[in-house]
Write an enzyme that holds these catalytic residues in place. Sequence first.
Site, PDB file in Angstrom:
ATOM      1  N   CYS A  93       0.849  -1.189   0.000  1.00 31.11           N
ATOM      2  CA  CYS A  93       0.000   0.000   0.000  1.00 31.11           C
ATOM      3  C   CYS A  93       0.885   1.241   0.000  1.00 31.11           C
ATOM      4  O   CYS A  93       1.743   1.396   0.867  1.00 31.11           O
ATOM      5  CB  CYS A  93      -0.890  -0.018   1.240  1.00 31.11           C
ATOM      6  SG  CYS A  93      -1.699   1.545   1.603  1.00 31.11           S
ATOM      7  N   GLU A  94       0.688   2.117  -0.968  1.00 29.19           N
ATOM      8  CA  GLU A  94       1.544   3.294  -1.065  1.00 29.19           C
ATOM      9  C   GLU A  94       1.209   4.347  -0.007  1.00 29.19           C
ATOM     10  O   GLU A  94       1.978   5.280   0.191  1.00 29.19           O
ATOM     11  CB  GLU A  94       1.459   3.910  -2.454  1.00 29.19           C
ATOM     12  CG  GLU A  94       0.153   4.575  -2.809  1.00 29.19           C
ATOM     13  CD  GLU A  94       0.201   5.241  -4.181  1.00 29.19           C
ATOM     14  OE1 GLU A  94      -0.460   6.262  -4.345  1.00 29.19           O
ATOM     15  OE2 GLU A  94       0.908   4.736  -5.088  1.00 29.19           O
ATOM     16  N   HIS A  95       0.086   4.194   0.679  1.00 26.44           N
ATOM     17  CA  HIS A  95      -0.281   5.171   1.706  1.00 26.44           C
ATOM     18  C   HIS A  95       0.302   4.837   3.077  1.00 26.44           C
ATOM     19  O   HIS A  95       0.600   5.746   3.854  1.00 26.44           O
ATOM     20  CB  HIS A  95      -1.808   5.253   1.824  1.00 26.44           C
ATOM     21  CG  HIS A  95      -2.470   5.672   0.553  1.00 26.44           C
ATOM     22  ND1 HIS A  95      -3.676   5.141   0.118  1.00 26.44           N
ATOM     23  CD2 HIS A  95      -2.095   6.556  -0.397  1.00 26.44           C
ATOM     24  CE1 HIS A  95      -4.008   5.691  -1.032  1.00 26.44           C
ATOM     25  NE2 HIS A  95      -3.064   6.542  -1.381  1.00 26.44           N
ATOM     26  N   HIS A  96       0.456   3.536   3.372  1.00 30.79           N
ATOM     27  CA  HIS A  96       0.919   3.134   4.702  1.00 30.79           C
ATOM     28  C   HIS A  96       2.145   2.212   4.686  1.00 30.79           C
ATOM     29  O   HIS A  96       2.659   1.861   5.739  1.00 30.79           O
ATOM     30  CB  HIS A  96      -0.211   2.425   5.460  1.00 30.79           C
ATOM     31  CG  HIS A  96      -1.463   3.243   5.584  1.00 30.79           C
ATOM     32  ND1 HIS A  96      -2.543   3.073   4.738  1.00 30.79           N
ATOM     33  CD2 HIS A  96      -1.791   4.252   6.426  1.00 30.79           C
ATOM     34  CE1 HIS A  96      -3.501   3.942   5.068  1.00 30.79           C
ATOM     35  NE2 HIS A  96      -3.068   4.666   6.077  1.00 30.79           N
ATOM     36  N   GLN A 134      -4.965  -0.406  -5.185  1.00 35.26           N
ATOM     37  CA  GLN A 134      -5.528  -1.552  -5.905  1.00 35.26           C
ATOM     38  C   GLN A 134      -6.208  -1.136  -7.211  1.00 35.26           C
ATOM     39  O   GLN A 134      -6.136  -1.857  -8.211  1.00 35.26           O
ATOM     40  CB  GLN A 134      -6.517  -2.290  -4.998  1.00 35.26           C
ATOM     41  CG  GLN A 134      -7.049  -3.579  -5.612  1.00 35.26           C
ATOM     42  CD  GLN A 134      -7.889  -4.368  -4.646  1.00 35.26           C
ATOM     43  OE1 GLN A 134      -7.651  -4.342  -3.436  1.00 35.26           O
ATOM     44  NE2 GLN A 134      -8.894  -5.070  -5.138  1.00 35.26           N
ATOM     45  N   HIS A 162      -6.238  -5.746   2.571  1.00 30.89           N
ATOM     46  CA  HIS A 162      -5.324  -4.631   2.826  1.00 30.89           C
ATOM     47  C   HIS A 162      -4.979  -4.613   4.311  1.00 30.89           C
ATOM     48  O   HIS A 162      -5.866  -4.422   5.149  1.00 30.89           O
ATOM     49  CB  HIS A 162      -5.983  -3.307   2.430  1.00 30.89           C
ATOM     50  CG  HIS A 162      -6.206  -3.161   0.961  1.00 30.89           C
ATOM     51  ND1 HIS A 162      -5.640  -2.147   0.223  1.00 30.89           N
ATOM     52  CD2 HIS A 162      -6.932  -3.900   0.079  1.00 30.89           C
ATOM     53  CE1 HIS A 162      -6.013  -2.270  -1.045  1.00 30.89           C
ATOM     54  NE2 HIS A 162      -6.800  -3.330  -1.156  1.00 30.89           N
ATOM     55  N   CYS A 164      -3.596  -2.405   5.918  1.00 31.71           N
ATOM     56  CA  CYS A 164      -3.880  -1.094   6.521  1.00 31.71           C
ATOM     57  C   CYS A 164      -5.306  -1.034   7.071  1.00 31.71           C
ATOM     58  O   CYS A 164      -5.604  -0.193   7.921  1.00 31.71           O
ATOM     59  CB  CYS A 164      -3.643   0.035   5.520  1.00 31.71           C
ATOM     60  SG  CYS A 164      -4.553  -0.129   3.977  1.00 31.71           S
TER      61      CYS A 164
END
Length: 202
Positions: A93-96, A134, A162, A164
Amino acid sequence: TNAHCIRFALYSFKDNEMSLPSLAAAYSTILRGLGEDPHRQGLLKTPWRAATAMQFFTKGYQEKIVDVLNDAIFDEDHDEMVIVKDIDMFSMCEHHLVPIFGRVHIGYLPNKRVLGLSKLARIVEIYSRRLQVQERLTKQIAVAITEALQPSGVGVVVEATHMCMVMRGVQKMNSKTVTSTMLGVFREDPKTRDEFLTLIRT
């Protein structure tokens, strides 16, 4: 999306090796920021291990679709649907910066050309081994197949968990995210789309 892919395709394995010390140093900083001692026995090699692992998790940045598919596209007068389902997928996940994992189902309707079946899994690997969301991953897989084969249509469905959502935030253990991209006849013809969706569920 294409510019995004081209930019990272230029990032070579040599660059990867050169960036390892700075990546390991960054992990040491993270450990200290968490209140840990990077010099205690159990953590002495952790920054290097974590840096090497992260490079493996994101190795798709150094791989190009054209290199993988070059010798695996064949002229074939086959006009029935081709499906490969339940392809294992691991991403980040590019956010977390925590894992996304699940399965990918791919179908396409050939237009005089077919792709070696194992190469569909390789396309998934190239795009999933990057920092991702995704929705983008699903579309990148479908677009790559379309550009390589020019088929009558492509359908891609991704089902993923996910971490996250599981380990933090809402902490929903059994939640799954499902995304799809339909191109060509898979988008335009409900019968073709329904056939694909039925076959990946059986």
